[in-house]
Design a protein around this motif. Structure first.
Motif, PDB file in Angstrom:
ATOM      1  N   LEU A   3       0.827  -1.203   0.000  1.00  9.59           N
ATOM      2  CA  LEU A   3       0.000   0.000   0.000  1.00  9.59           C
ATOM      3  C   LEU A   3       0.864   1.256   0.000  1.00  9.59           C
ATOM      4  O   LEU A   3       1.952   1.268   0.566  1.00  9.59           O
ATOM      5  CB  LEU A   3      -0.918   0.035   1.228  1.00  9.59           C
ATOM      6  CG  LEU A   3      -2.024  -1.004   1.334  1.00  9.59           C
ATOM      7  CD1 LEU A   3      -2.845  -0.735   2.588  1.00  9.59           C
ATOM      8  CD2 LEU A   3      -2.916  -0.988   0.116  1.00  9.59           C
ATOM      9  N   ASN A   4       0.328   2.303  -0.609  1.00 11.41           N
ATOM     10  CA  ASN A   4       0.929   3.626  -0.525  1.00 11.41           C
ATOM     11  C   ASN A   4      -0.065   4.568   0.131  1.00 11.41           C
ATOM     12  O   ASN A   4      -1.281   4.437  -0.075  1.00 11.41           O
ATOM     13  CB  ASN A   4       1.285   4.169  -1.908  1.00 11.41           C
ATOM     14  CG  ASN A   4       2.525   3.514  -2.476  1.00 11.41           C
ATOM     15  OD1 ASN A   4       3.365   3.003  -1.741  1.00 11.41           O
ATOM     16  ND2 ASN A   4       2.636   3.514  -3.795  1.00 11.41           N
ATOM     17  N   GLY A   5       0.452   5.522   0.891  1.00 14.87           N
ATOM     18  CA  GLY A   5      -0.401   6.574   1.416  1.00 14.87           C
ATOM     19  C   GLY A   5      -0.569   7.683   0.389  1.00 14.87           C
ATOM     20  O   GLY A   5      -0.107   7.585  -0.751  1.00 14.87           O
ATOM     21  N   LEU A 143       9.946  14.447  -6.757  1.00 12.53           N
ATOM     22  CA  LEU A 143       8.813  13.526  -6.852  1.00 12.53           C
ATOM     23  C   LEU A 143       9.185  12.147  -6.305  1.00 12.53           C
ATOM     24  O   LEU A 143       8.351  11.471  -5.696  1.00 12.53           O
ATOM     25  CB  LEU A 143       8.342  13.412  -8.297  1.00 12.53           C
ATOM     26  CG  LEU A 143       7.613  14.651  -8.855  1.00 12.53           C
ATOM     27  CD1 LEU A 143       7.348  14.489 -10.347  1.00 12.53           C
ATOM     28  CD2 LEU A 143       6.303  14.882  -8.105  1.00 12.53           C
ATOM     29  N   GLU A 144      10.428  11.718  -6.508  1.00 11.68           N
ATOM     30  CA  GLU A 144      10.867  10.446  -5.934  1.00 11.68           C
ATOM     31  C   GLU A 144      10.878  10.518  -4.405  1.00 11.68           C
ATOM     32  O   GLU A 144      10.524   9.563  -3.725  1.00 11.68           O
ATOM     33  CB  GLU A 144      12.248  10.080  -6.458  1.00 11.68           C
ATOM     34  CG  GLU A 144      12.225   9.423  -7.825  1.00 11.68           C
ATOM     35  CD  GLU A 144      11.392   8.148  -7.826  1.00 11.68           C
ATOM     36  OE1 GLU A 144      11.585   7.307  -6.920  1.00 11.68           O
ATOM     37  OE2 GLU A 144      10.536   8.013  -8.721  1.00 11.68           O
ATOM     38  N   GLY A 145      11.302  11.680  -3.880  1.00 15.63           N
ATOM     39  CA  GLY A 145      11.250  11.855  -2.433  1.00 15.63           C
ATOM     40  C   GLY A 145       9.829  11.806  -1.907  1.00 15.63           C
ATOM     41  O   GLY A 145       9.559  11.216  -0.842  1.00 15.63           O
ATOM     42  N   LEU A 146       8.909  12.409  -2.644  1.00 13.06           N
ATOM     43  CA  LEU A 146       7.497  12.355  -2.268  1.00 13.06           C
ATOM     44  C   LEU A 146       6.978  10.926  -2.324  1.00 13.06           C
ATOM     45  O   LEU A 146       6.246  10.480  -1.429  1.00 13.06           O
ATOM     46  CB  LEU A 146       6.685  13.258  -3.196  1.00 13.06           C
ATOM     47  CG  LEU A 146       5.166  13.209  -3.042  1.00 13.06           C
ATOM     48  CD1 LEU A 146       4.742  13.625  -1.638  1.00 13.06           C
ATOM     49  CD2 LEU A 146       4.499  14.111  -4.089  1.00 13.06           C
ATOM     50  N   ALA A 147       7.349  10.193  -3.383  1.00 14.73           N
ATOM     51  CA  ALA A 147       6.903   8.804  -3.511  1.00 14.73           C
ATOM     52  C   ALA A 147       7.410   7.959  -2.347  1.00 14.73           C
ATOM     53  O   ALA A 147       6.683   7.103  -1.820  1.00 14.73           O
ATOM     54  CB  ALA A 147       7.382   8.225  -4.838  1.00 14.73           C
ATOM     55  N   GLU A 148       8.637   8.184  -1.918  1.00 14.72           N
ATOM     56  CA  GLU A 148       9.185   7.433  -0.791  1.00 14.72           C
ATOM     57  C   GLU A 148       8.421   7.746   0.493  1.00 14.72           C
ATOM     58  O   GLU A 148       8.139   6.851   1.297  1.00 14.72           O
ATOM     59  CB  GLU A 148      10.666   7.762  -0.630  1.00 14.72           C
ATOM     60  CG  GLU A 148      11.338   7.071   0.546  1.00 14.72           C
ATOM     61  CD  GLU A 148      11.288   5.559   0.455  1.00 14.72           C
ATOM     62  OE1 GLU A 148      11.321   4.898   1.519  1.00 14.72           O
ATOM     63  OE2 GLU A 148      11.212   5.023  -0.683  1.00 14.72           O
ATOM     64  N   ALA A 149       8.074   9.026   0.666  1.00 17.30           N
ATOM     65  CA  ALA A 149       7.297   9.400   1.857  1.00 17.30           C
ATOM     66  C   ALA A 149       5.927   8.737   1.839  1.00 17.30           C
ATOM     67  O   ALA A 149       5.437   8.278   2.882  1.00 17.30           O
ATOM     68  CB  ALA A 149       7.149  10.916   1.920  1.00 17.30           C
ATOM     69  N   ARG A 150       5.327   8.644   0.679  1.00 10.89           N
ATOM     70  CA  ARG A 150       4.017   7.993   0.576  1.00 10.89           C
ATOM     71  C   ARG A 150       4.133   6.486   0.799  1.00 10.89           C
ATOM     72  O   ARG A 150       3.218   5.857   1.348  1.00 10.89           O
ATOM     73  CB  ARG A 150       3.382   8.314  -0.776  1.00 10.89           C
ATOM     74  CG  ARG A 150       2.928   9.755  -0.870  1.00 10.89           C
ATOM     75  CD  ARG A 150       2.491  10.184  -2.275  1.00 10.89           C
ATOM     76  NE  ARG A 150       1.434   9.365  -2.825  1.00 10.89           N
ATOM     77  CZ  ARG A 150       0.356   9.854  -3.462  1.00 10.89           C
ATOM     78  NH1 ARG A 150       0.202  11.175  -3.572  1.00 10.89           N
ATOM     79  NH2 ARG A 150      -0.533   9.054  -3.977  1.00 10.89           N
ATOM     80  N   ARG A 151       5.240   5.903   0.377  1.00 12.30           N
ATOM     81  CA  ARG A 151       5.449   4.473   0.644  1.00 12.30           C
ATOM     82  C   ARG A 151       5.600   4.216   2.135  1.00 12.30           C
ATOM     83  O   ARG A 151       5.093   3.219   2.665  1.00 12.30           O
ATOM     84  CB  ARG A 151       6.671   3.963  -0.123  1.00 12.30           C
ATOM     85  CG  ARG A 151       6.446   3.757  -1.604  1.00 12.30           C
ATOM     86  CD  ARG A 151       7.590   2.999  -2.244  1.00 12.30           C
ATOM     87  NE  ARG A 151       8.792   3.812  -2.342  1.00 12.30           N
ATOM     88  CZ  ARG A 151       9.098   4.575  -3.391  1.00 12.30           C
ATOM     89  NH1 ARG A 151       8.274   4.632  -4.426  1.00 12.30           N
ATOM     90  NH2 ARG A 151      10.221   5.262  -3.403  1.00 12.30           N
ATOM     91  N   GLU A 152       6.312   5.110   2.816  1.00 14.71           N
ATOM     92  CA  GLU A 152       6.477   4.959   4.267  1.00 14.71           C
ATOM     93  C   GLU A 152       5.133   5.074   4.982  1.00 14.71           C
ATOM     94  O   GLU A 152       4.863   4.334   5.935  1.00 14.71           O
ATOM     95  CB  GLU A 152       7.456   6.021   4.777  1.00 14.71           C
ATOM     96  CG  GLU A 152       8.886   5.796   4.325  1.00 14.71           C
ATOM     97  CD  GLU A 152       9.811   6.913   4.772  1.00 14.71           C
ATOM     98  OE1 GLU A 152       9.314   7.884   5.404  1.00 14.71           O
ATOM     99  OE2 GLU A 152      11.019   6.836   4.486  1.00 14.71           O
ATOM    100  N   GLU A 153       4.302   6.007   4.532  1.00 16.69           N
ATOM    101  CA  GLU A 153       2.977   6.124   5.134  1.00 16.69           C
ATOM    102  C   GLU A 153       2.173   4.847   4.885  1.00 16.69           C
ATOM    103  O   GLU A 153       1.453   4.355   5.770  1.00 16.69           O
ATOM    104  CB  GLU A 153       2.230   7.328   4.564  1.00 16.69           C
ATOM    105  CG  GLU A 153       0.867   7.525   5.224  1.00 16.69           C
ATOM    106  CD  GLU A 153       0.006   8.563   4.529  1.00 16.69           C
ATOM    107  OE1 GLU A 153      -0.814   9.194   5.217  1.00 16.69           O
ATOM    108  OE2 GLU A 153       0.135   8.716   3.309  1.00 16.69           O
ATOM    109  N   GLY A 154       2.280   4.309   3.669  1.00 16.70           N
ATOM    110  CA  GLY A 154       1.563   3.073   3.358  1.00 16.70           C
ATOM    111  C   GLY A 154       2.010   1.922   4.236  1.00 16.70           C
ATOM    112  O   GLY A 154       1.187   1.101   4.679  1.00 16.70           O
TER     113      GLY A 154
END
Length: 293
Positions: A3-5, A143-154
């Motif tokens: 999951l991603n946040g 955007l990659e940094g944002l994607a990583e943050a969303r993965r961590e939230e997920g």
């Protein structure tokens, strides 16, 4: 990661020639994917880069990308706006002819608003393209940094959602155990009511027939079976790959529909209490699902 946040932040910085810049990308929850871009004047191609990069990485959420760029003072170019000088001279020609004003000096003209302008864009197309390409790389990094943050939230959401699904499963099991006592409770309640109305002469066969009909209407086995199926579906979506927020949101509605029916069919206060706890847990599940991409 399953999951991603949908919330997060990413930042990148860069420099090339006499230009330096910073890029910030952030996102919040959203039913669809919405991209907002703010960039420096003269670099219009960056908006398409930001939109394409966002659409390639995300499926849902409100994503905002901002690029701030500045040019070093030594590299800044200026130009004299001759048209603006002409307009000032024409406006003051009458005063000069009437002897009401002295002829303007060069430093006086240069001090007037709009005469000296900073060149915001590069004159060399190749240099412009090189700067934009470097800025595009920074946009991708943000955007990659944002994607990583969303993965961590997920990753954090997975644990929360599984805990809630386990709680729902436990309540459904308790509901099934408690509901097994509904037919006997309905029969005893109806029999007591018939005796109250008709006395000891209450026909036994009618008590049995009416109680059986009421027990059929209060049967919650179908609701419990569907809830069990939804639990399996939720676990599969949580463990699956790709965006699943929409499907989890729909599944939550189905969870609540069955829980409402369970409560409406309940003939026991204990079963009603379990149903209310079930609805509260499903609502907690729904709130967390809103954060899933």
């Amino acid at each position: 990661m399953p999951l991603n946040g949908m919330t997060g932040f990413g930042r990148a910085e860069g420099a090339a020639g006499d230009w330096s810049w910073s890029v910030e990308a952030r996102s919040v929850n959203g039913r669809n994917l919405e991209v907002r871009f703010r960039g420096p004047p003269g670099f219009d191609t960056l908006e398409r880069v930001a939109r394409d990069g966002t659409q390639a990485r995300f499926a849902r959420g409100q994503v905002t990308i901002g690029v701030q760029a500045k040019r070093s003072e030594g590299g800044a170019q200026v130009r004299i706006n001759l048209d603006q000088i002409e307009r000032y001279l024409e406006a003051g020609a009458g005063l000069l002819a009437a002897g009401k004003a002295a002829p303007p000096s060069l430093d006086g003209l240069l001090a007037l608003r709009g005469v000296v302008e900073a060149a915001e864009t590069l004159d060399d197309p190749d240099a412009q393209a090189a700067i934009e390409a470097a800025m595009a790389l920074s946009i991708g990094a943000a955007l990659e940094g944002l994607a990583e943050a969303r993965r961590e939230e997920g990753f954090a959401l997975v644990g929360v959602l599984i805990t809630l699904v386990d709680r729902i499963e436990l309540l459904v099991r308790h509901a099934g155990e408690t509901a097994a006592g509904q037919p006997a409770a309905i029969k005893a309640r109806f029999e007591a009511r018939m005796i109250e109305l008709l006395g000891e002469a209450a026909p036994v066969d009618r008590v049995v027939t009416e109680a059986a009909a009421m027990a059929v209407k209060a049967d919650v086995r179908e609701e419990l079976d569907r809830l069990a199926g939804h639990i399996d579906g939720a676990r599969a979506l949580i463990a699956g790959e790709g965006p699943s927020g929409r499907r989890l949101d729909f599944l939550t509605q189905e969870f609540m529909r069955e829980a409402n029916t369970l409560c409406s069919k309940s003939a026991l206060s204990a079963l009603t209490s379990i149903g209310l706890d079930l609805k509260a847990t499903i609502e907690q599940f729904r709130e967390q699902v809103q954060n899933v991409e």
